[in-house]
Design a protein around this motif. Structure first.
Motif, PDB file in Angstrom:
ATOM      1  N   UNK A  19       0.860  -1.249  -0.091  1.00  0.00           N
ATOM      2  CA  UNK A  19      -0.049  -0.071   0.090  1.00  0.00           C
ATOM      3  C   UNK A  19       0.825   1.280   0.071  1.00  0.00           C
ATOM      4  N   UNK A  20       1.914   1.240   0.939  1.00  0.00           N
ATOM      5  CA  UNK A  20       2.950   2.184   0.708  1.00  0.00           C
ATOM      6  C   UNK A  20       3.426   2.516  -0.742  1.00  0.00           C
ATOM      7  N   UNK A  21       3.782   1.552  -1.348  1.00  0.00           N
ATOM      8  CA  UNK A  21       4.332   1.554  -2.671  1.00  0.00           C
ATOM      9  C   UNK A  21       3.279   2.256  -3.625  1.00  0.00           C
ATOM     10  N   UNK A  22       1.985   1.607  -3.548  1.00  0.00           N
ATOM     11  CA  UNK A  22       0.915   2.033  -4.227  1.00  0.00           C
ATOM     12  C   UNK A  22       0.749   3.470  -4.086  1.00  0.00           C
ATOM     13  N   UNK A  23       0.878   3.887  -2.887  1.00  0.00           N
ATOM     14  CA  UNK A  23       0.550   5.416  -2.543  1.00  0.00           C
ATOM     15  C   UNK A  23       1.620   6.485  -3.018  1.00  0.00           C
ATOM     16  N   UNK A  24       2.837   5.890  -2.999  1.00  0.00           N
ATOM     17  CA  UNK A  24       4.140   6.826  -3.534  1.00  0.00           C
ATOM     18  C   UNK A  24       3.787   6.650  -5.159  1.00  0.00           C
ATOM     19  N   UNK A  25       3.486   5.685  -5.535  1.00  0.00           N
ATOM     20  CA  UNK A  25       3.420   5.622  -7.257  1.00  0.00           C
ATOM     21  C   UNK A  25       2.449   6.559  -7.675  1.00  0.00           C
ATOM     22  N   UNK A  26       1.217   6.625  -7.107  1.00  0.00           N
ATOM     23  CA  UNK A  26       0.248   7.378  -7.639  1.00  0.00           C
ATOM     24  C   UNK A  26       0.760   8.773  -7.267  1.00  0.00           C
ATOM     25  N   UNK A  32      -2.146   3.248 -11.155  1.00  0.00           N
ATOM     26  CA  UNK A  32      -2.001   1.887 -10.395  1.00  0.00           C
ATOM     27  C   UNK A  32      -3.070   1.158 -10.227  1.00  0.00           C
ATOM     28  N   UNK A  33      -2.734  -0.136 -10.828  1.00  0.00           N
ATOM     29  CA  UNK A  33      -3.650  -1.234 -10.433  1.00  0.00           C
ATOM     30  C   UNK A  33      -3.264  -2.061  -9.293  1.00  0.00           C
ATOM     31  N   UNK A  34      -4.240  -2.031  -8.287  1.00  0.00           N
ATOM     32  CA  UNK A  34      -3.987  -2.737  -6.969  1.00  0.00           C
ATOM     33  C   UNK A  34      -4.643  -4.105  -7.105  1.00  0.00           C
ATOM     34  N   UNK A  48      -9.611   5.526  -1.170  1.00  0.00           N
ATOM     35  CA  UNK A  48      -8.548   6.496  -0.479  1.00  0.00           C
ATOM     36  C   UNK A  48      -7.571   7.093  -1.480  1.00  0.00           C
ATOM     37  N   UNK A  49      -6.804   6.389  -2.233  1.00  0.00           N
ATOM     38  CA  UNK A  49      -5.924   6.735  -3.116  1.00  0.00           C
ATOM     39  C   UNK A  49      -6.381   7.292  -4.397  1.00  0.00           C
ATOM     40  N   UNK A  50      -7.503   7.266  -4.752  1.00  0.00           N
ATOM     41  CA  UNK A  50      -8.132   8.138  -6.076  1.00  0.00           C
ATOM     42  C   UNK A  50      -7.804   9.396  -5.837  1.00  0.00           C
ATOM     43  N   UNK A  51      -7.811   9.937  -4.768  1.00  0.00           N
ATOM     44  CA  UNK A  51      -7.750  11.464  -4.665  1.00  0.00           C
ATOM     45  C   UNK A  51      -6.302  11.945  -5.289  1.00  0.00           C
ATOM     46  N   UNK A  52      -5.464  11.122  -5.348  1.00  0.00           N
ATOM     47  CA  UNK A  52      -4.114  11.626  -5.867  1.00  0.00           C
ATOM     48  C   UNK A  52      -4.018  11.264  -7.318  1.00  0.00           C
ATOM     49  N   UNK A  53      -4.916  10.405  -8.012  1.00  0.00           N
ATOM     50  CA  UNK A  53      -4.783  10.146  -9.195  1.00  0.00           C
ATOM     51  C   UNK A  53      -5.565   8.914  -9.709  1.00  0.00           C
ATOM     52  N   UNK A 220       8.186   2.824  -0.421  1.00  0.00           N
ATOM     53  CA  UNK A 220       7.599   3.435  -1.506  1.00  0.00           C
ATOM     54  C   UNK A 220       8.581   4.280  -2.427  1.00  0.00           C
ATOM     55  N   UNK A 221       9.219   5.509  -1.686  1.00  0.00           N
ATOM     56  CA  UNK A 221      10.231   6.354  -2.343  1.00  0.00           C
ATOM     57  C   UNK A 221      11.306   5.392  -3.143  1.00  0.00           C
ATOM     58  N   UNK A 222      11.693   4.483  -2.590  1.00  0.00           N
ATOM     59  CA  UNK A 222      12.771   3.543  -3.218  1.00  0.00           C
ATOM     60  C   UNK A 222      12.298   3.029  -4.406  1.00  0.00           C
ATOM     61  N   UNK A 223      11.255   2.510  -4.329  1.00  0.00           N
ATOM     62  CA  UNK A 223      10.371   1.858  -5.517  1.00  0.00           C
ATOM     63  C   UNK A 223      10.270   2.726  -6.724  1.00  0.00           C
TER      64      UNK A 223
END
Length: 249
Positions: A19-26, A32-34, A48-53, A220-223
Motif C-alpha cells: 500500500x505504501x508503494x501504491x501510494x508513492x506511485x500514484x 496504479x492497478x492494486x 482512498x488513493x483515488x484523490x491523488x490520481x 515507496x520512495x525507493x520503489x
C-alpha cells in the motif's frame, strides 16, 4: 522522480508495504492497478488513493496461478500499456525449520514466488514494448538466515535468483529488473513483534538508523526511484531498504 504517464501493477496493494508503494506511485503521477485478495480492503484503499490520481482495484487470490495473466490483461485494458510490475504480495507461516511442514512451506511459494514467476512472464511482452521495469521483493531474512523463516527466506531467495536470470535475458529488450529487501512497520511485522518479542528487539537493535522504515516514505520512495527514468541504468540489483540492518555483498 516523475512517473507521470506510467502504468503500474502493485500486488498485495491493499495494505502494508505494498500500500505504501501504491501510494508513492500514484502521488508521483503513475496510474496504479492494486491487486489483493481482500476485496473490501482493496476497494477502500483504491477509494482512498483515488484523490491523488487514477487507481483501480482488482480482487485476486494470487495462489490461483492459472488466473494471474488476467491481472496484466486488466492493467493494459485500463491504462493502455504497462510500464512497471511490482511483485510485493507475500504470505508465510513462521515455524522452526525442524517442525515446518510442506503445507506451511507451500504458503510462501504459492503466494510469493509463483505469482512473481507467472506475472513476470505475462507482463514480458508489454514491458518489452514500453522498455519498462520489474520490482521484486526479497528479504533480509533470506540473506541472514533468520530463524523461523525457512520457507519465507527460501521463497525470497528464489525470487532474487529469478530476478537475476530475467536481468540477463531481458536486458536486451530494455527491461530492468531489481529487487528491494525492505524493513518497515507493517501488520506482519507488528504481529511478529508480538509473537516473538525477543527476536523483534534483537532485530531492531541491529538497525544502525534505530528506527523501522515507513512503507510509503521509505520503501515507496525507493520503489519510485527504481521505476523512474532516474534509474534507467540500474538493473540486476538488490537494494537493501532496511536502515542498514543487512549489509548485502
Amino acid at each position: 522522480m516523475d512517473l507521470n504517464g506510467k502504468a503500474t501493477i502493485v500486488t498485495g496493494g491493499a495494505r502494508g508495504i505494498a500500500k505504501g508503494i501504491a501510494t508513492a506511485f500514484v502521488k508521483a503521477g503513475a496510474s496504479v492497478l492494486i491487486v489483493d485478495r481482500e476485496e473490501d480492503l482493496g476497494n477502500a484503499t483504491a477509494a482512498e488513493l483515488s484523490q491523488f490520481g487514477k487507481v483501480v482495484f482488482m480482487p485476486m487470490d494470487l495462489s490461483q496461478h492459472d488466473q494471474l495473466h488476467l491481472i496484466v490483461d486488466k492493467a493494459v485494458a485500463e491504462f493502455g500499456k504497462l510500464d512497471t510490475l511490482v511483485n510485493a504480495a507475500q504470505a508465510s507461516a513462521q515455524e522452526m525449520f525442524a517442525k515446518q511442514t510442506r503445507e506451511q512451506a507451500n504458503i510462501a511459494f504459492d503466494t510469493g514466488f509463483w505469482p512473481t514467476y507467472h506475472l513476470m512472464q505475462a507482463a514480458y511482452p508489454h514491458l518489452k514494448a514500453s522498455k519498462g521495469s520489474i520490482i521484486n521483493f526479497g528479504s533480509g531474512s533470506g540473506l541472514s538466515g533468520m530463524v523461523t523463516q525457512a520457507s519465507y527466506a527460501a521463497a525470497k531467495e528464489a525470487i532474487r535468483a529469478l530476478s537475476k536470470v530475467a536481468t540477463n535475458e531481458w536486458g536486451k529488450d530494455g527491461i530492468r529488473v531489481n529487487v528491494i529487501c525492505p524493513y518497515a512497520m507493517t501488520p506482519g511485522v507488528e504481529a511478529w513483534s508480538q509473537a516473538f518479542p525477543d527476536q523483534y528487539a534483537a532485530s531492531l537493535a541491529q538497525v544502525p538508523l534505530k528506527r523501522i522504515g515507513d512503507p510509503e516514505a521509505d520503501i515507496g520512495a525507493a520503489a519510485v526511484f527504481l521505476a523512474s527514468d532516474a534509474a534507467s541504468y540500474v538493473t540486476g540489483q538488490t537494494l537493501m531498504v532496511d536502515g542498514g540492518q543487512t549489509r548485502a555483498s
